[in-house]
Motif scaffolding. Structure first.
Motif, short mmCIF file in Angstrom:
data_model
loop_
_atom_site.label_atom_id
_atom_site.label_comp_id
_atom_site.label_asym_id
_atom_site.label_seq_id
_atom_site.Cartn_x
_atom_site.Cartn_y
_atom_site.Cartn_z
N GLN A 180 3.32 -7.56 -2.10
CA GLN A 180 2.62 -8.31 -3.15
C GLN A 180 1.24 -7.67 -3.32
OE1 GLN A 180 3.71 -12.12 -3.40
NE2 GLN A 180 2.84 -11.75 -5.43
N GLY A 181 0.92 -7.18 -4.51
CA GLY A 181 -0.43 -6.63 -4.73
C GLY A 181 -0.53 -5.15 -4.35
N THR A 182 -1.78 -4.69 -4.30
CA THR A 182 -2.02 -3.24 -4.15
C THR A 182 -2.52 -2.89 -2.75
OG1 THR A 182 -2.50 -3.05 -6.49
CG2 THR A 182 -3.40 -1.32 -5.08
N THR A 183 -1.97 -1.83 -2.19
CA THR A 183 -2.40 -1.32 -0.89
C THR A 183 -3.12 0.00 -1.10
OG1 THR A 183 -0.47 -2.31 0.13
CG2 THR A 183 -1.57 -0.59 1.40
N ILE A 184 -4.26 0.16 -0.43
CA ILE A 184 -4.98 1.43 -0.51
C ILE A 184 -5.04 2.02 0.89
CG2 ILE A 184 -7.21 2.51 -1.06
CD1 ILE A 184 -7.59 0.23 -3.12
N ILE A 185 -4.57 3.26 1.03
CA ILE A 185 -4.62 3.93 2.34
C ILE A 185 -5.76 4.94 2.27
CG2 ILE A 185 -3.33 5.25 4.07
CD1 ILE A 185 -0.75 4.37 2.56
N GLU A 186 -6.78 4.72 3.10
CA GLU A 186 -7.93 5.64 3.12
C GLU A 186 -7.84 6.55 4.34
OE1 GLU A 186 -11.33 3.06 2.84
OE2 GLU A 186 -11.18 3.02 0.65
N ASN A 187 -8.38 7.78 4.19
CA ASN A 187 -8.25 8.82 5.22
C ASN A 187 -6.76 9.15 5.44
OD1 ASN A 187 -9.32 10.71 6.96
ND2 ASN A 187 -9.23 9.35 8.75
N ALA A 188 -6.03 9.20 4.33
CA ALA A 188 -4.58 9.48 4.38
C ALA A 188 -4.34 10.96 4.66
CB ALA A 188 -3.95 9.10 3.04
N GLY A 212 -1.22 13.25 -1.70
CA GLY A 212 -1.72 14.63 -1.73
C GLY A 212 -3.24 14.66 -1.68
N THR A 213 -3.87 13.46 -1.83
CA THR A 213 -5.32 13.34 -1.63
C THR A 213 -5.51 12.41 -0.43
OG1 THR A 213 -5.79 11.32 -2.87
CG2 THR A 213 -5.57 13.34 -4.15
N ASP A 214 -6.79 12.17 -0.05
CA ASP A 214 -6.97 11.32 1.14
C ASP A 214 -7.10 9.83 0.81
OD1 ASP A 214 -9.47 11.45 0.11
OD2 ASP A 214 -10.42 12.36 1.86
N VAL A 215 -6.89 9.47 -0.47
CA VAL A 215 -6.82 8.04 -0.81
C VAL A 215 -5.54 7.81 -1.62
CG1 VAL A 215 -7.92 6.08 -1.96
CG2 VAL A 215 -9.34 7.84 -0.88
N ILE A 216 -4.67 6.99 -1.08
CA ILE A 216 -3.39 6.72 -1.75
C ILE A 216 -3.36 5.25 -2.15
CG2 ILE A 216 -0.87 6.66 -1.46
CD1 ILE A 216 -1.14 8.95 0.53
N LYS A 217 -2.98 5.01 -3.40
CA LYS A 217 -2.94 3.64 -3.90
C LYS A 217 -1.48 3.27 -4.20
CE LYS A 217 -6.47 2.21 -6.66
NZ LYS A 217 -7.19 1.94 -7.93
N VAL A 218 -1.00 2.19 -3.59
CA VAL A 218 0.39 1.76 -3.82
C VAL A 218 0.35 0.40 -4.50
CG1 VAL A 218 2.63 1.32 -2.75
CG2 VAL A 218 1.02 2.90 -1.65
N ARG A 219 0.76 0.34 -5.77
CA ARG A 219 0.82 -0.96 -6.46
C ARG A 219 2.20 -1.54 -6.19
NH1 ARG A 219 0.05 0.11 -11.99
NH2 ARG A 219 -2.07 0.78 -11.56
N GLY A 220 2.27 -2.69 -5.54
CA GLY A 220 3.57 -3.27 -5.17
C GLY A 220 4.42 -3.59 -6.40
N VAL A 221 5.72 -3.33 -6.30
CA VAL A 221 6.65 -3.70 -7.37
C VAL A 221 7.72 -4.63 -6.77
CG1 VAL A 221 6.27 -1.55 -8.66
CG2 VAL A 221 8.11 -1.65 -6.97
N ASP A 222 8.50 -5.29 -7.66
CA ASP A 222 9.47 -6.26 -7.14
C ASP A 222 10.79 -5.62 -6.74
OD1 ASP A 222 7.75 -8.35 -7.41
OD2 ASP A 222 8.33 -8.74 -9.51
N HIS A 223 11.02 -4.43 -7.25
CA HIS A 223 12.39 -3.93 -7.16
C HIS A 223 12.41 -2.41 -7.33
CE1 HIS A 223 16.69 -4.18 -8.14
NE2 HIS A 223 16.44 -3.28 -9.07
N LEU A 224 13.21 -1.70 -6.53
CA LEU A 224 13.47 -0.27 -6.80
C LEU A 224 14.94 -0.14 -7.16
CD1 LEU A 224 11.75 1.75 -3.89
CD2 LEU A 224 10.78 0.99 -6.05
N SER A 225 15.22 0.72 -8.13
CA SER A 225 16.65 0.91 -8.45
C SER A 225 17.04 2.36 -8.21
CB SER A 225 16.93 0.48 -9.88
OG SER A 225 15.91 0.94 -10.70
#
Ligand code: EPU
Length: 430
Positions: A180-188, A212-225
């Motif tokens: 649920q929501g957005t995850t940010i990974i810093e120093n990735a 591929g950079t050191d900050v990755i942003k993952v916006r959560g989704v409900d479903h992958l197909s």
């Protein structure tokens, strides 16, 4: 017992085709658990680590169908089990990705701590810290890592990694896709396989930016197909064959590579006296002159990869002068040095530093692979040495190199597999 027997001292000539990347495959396959529908994964390497992961998926209830030598169809729609059998996880390091994948998909995971190569302590505290920050209760009891999302689903947040970790970056990314929501990974971490995992997940409907950079942003989704995805070529397999040609001399065209991913390796082999020509998806490597010493420090990508440290050490054993290797990632990745010494190498190790005095030639010996890349380095040393080497414990090598004996034989190496069923009775296996 299976051994590789090598008669060394022959330069290598011809063409080698590189397989799909191990460290991408071992993340992408568990991540297929997030997908509702069939995902087709192409360019999978045929190595034992991949077989183990596919076995775990099947144990969990996934439908895994082999399409051809390098392609599988995986359907995880009917998986309900969130416990990974202990015996299987201990065989491989990458079993930790099942924690992120099961937690992300079902909000709960129970997985035994992973196995893999022994480089001293290999904690997964950063993975667990990420899951906890996203709202999971995590504990380790009775030899099992248990992680349960409080409301059945993880919640996006910012996670700062205390050190650059490939595994933690990929695991947190996997777990965040359906949160649920957005995850940010810093120093990735920024390795090519991290980008490959993000591309795979995005192609199935995830929303990941910045891989591929050191900050990755993952916006959560409900479903992958479902969909289909082809894994990138293995940077380290390609680098290993480049090191082999550097050690033995000769000229080999290494096909199915992304030359950009090899820049960090190419730069050092050039300093040592190899010649490298980049083509669109191939690299021509040649070594005709004597090898020169150099200094190398391993670092996270785009630095020089720790997974190439033992293989270049084999080359430096034969270089003119003194070289200094500094291991910047793992505490103890010089366990192979005693085996090098049996072949006449002159190497002194002090903590994370190895000092190598080049010798005019190595001599064949009976040696033992202690881990995957150490095993590959012994193969390289054996190919360059005068006389016959016998390498045992080759199951370590086969965890990560598809058909290494066939590929090297194809460029003129005198290498064969010998299987010994019991003391004194040897059977040739090709
Ligand atoms: N670390 C921690 N805590 C963590 C995670 C990592 O302290 O939670 C430390 C490690 O102890 C190490 C450093 O951080 O000192 C980097 O470890 P990383 O997490 O990046 O390693 P990994 O993900 O476990 C992967 C590869 C290794 C490769 C390293 C570094 C897989 C399955 N394994 O391991 O590959 O050496 O990244 O690039 O992807 C190999 O292929 O031969 C191999 C060993």
């Amino acid at each position: 017992m299976t051994k590789y027997v090598i008669r060394g001292g022959k330069p290598l000539y011809g063409t080698i085709e590189i397989s799909g990347a191990k460290n991408a495959a071992v993340g992408i396959l568990p991540a297929a658990l997030l997908v509702d529908g069939v995902c087709r994964i192409e360019n999978l390497p045929q190595i034992s680590d991949v077989t183990h992961i596919l076995n775990i998926l099947q144990e969990l209830g996934a439908d895994v169908r082999t399409v051809n030598r390098t392609t599988v169809d995986i359907d995880c729609s009917h998986v309900r089990n969130t416990q990974v059998p202990d015996a299987l996880t201990r065989k491989i390091r990458a079993s930790y990705y099942f924690i992120g994948a099961l937690l992300g998909r079902f909000g709960s995971a129970e997985v035994a701590p992973p196995g893999g190569c022994d480089f001293g302590s290999r904690p997964i505290d950063q993975h667990l810290k990420g899951f906890a920050a996203m709202g999971a209760e995590v504990d380790i009891k009775n030899g099992l890592v248990r992680a349960v999302a409080k409301d059945g689903r993880l919640t996006g947040t910012t996670v700062y990694l205390d050190m650059v970790s490939v595994g933690a970056t990929m695991n947190i990314m996997i777990s965040a896709v359906l949160a649920q929501g957005t995850t940010i990974i810093e120093n990735a971490a920024r390795e090519p396989h991290i980008v490959d995992l993000a591309n795979f997940l995005n192609s199935m409907g995830a929303s990941i930016m910045g891989a591929g950079t050191d900050v990755i942003k993952v916006r959560g989704v409900d479903h992958l197909s479902g969909g289909s995805y082809s894994i990138i070529p293995d940077q380290i397999e390609a680098g290993t064959y480049m090191a082999a040609v550097t050690a033995t001399g000769g000229e080999v065209l290494i096909k199915n590579v992304i030359p950009k991913h090899l820049d960090c390796i190419t730069a050092k082999l050039l300093e040592m006296g190899a010649e490298v020509e980049e083509q669109d998806d191939a690299i021509l490597i040649r070594r005709t002159q004597a090898l020169t010493h150099t200094n190398i420090k391993t670092l996270p990508y785009p630095g020089f990869p720790t997974d190439m440290q033992p293989q270049v050490a084999a080359c430096l054993c034969l270089a003119d002068g003194t070289s200094v290797l500094t291991e910047g990632v793992w505490d103890n990745r010089y366990r192979y040095v005693d085996e090098f010494r049996r072949m006449g190498a002159q190497v002194q190790v002090d903590g994370k530093i190895a000092v190598i005095e080049g010798v005019a030639q190595l001599t064949g010996a009976a040696v033992e692979a202690c881990d995957l890349r150490a095993g590959a380095a012994l193969v390289i040393a054996g190919l360059a040495a005068q006389g016959v080497s016998e390498i045992s414990q080759v199951q370590h090598i086969e965890r990560g190199y598809e058909d290494i004996v066939r590929k090297l034989s194809g460029v003129g190496a005198d290498i064969r597999v010998v299987v010994t069923p019991d003391e004194g009775q040897a059977v040739q296996a090709g």
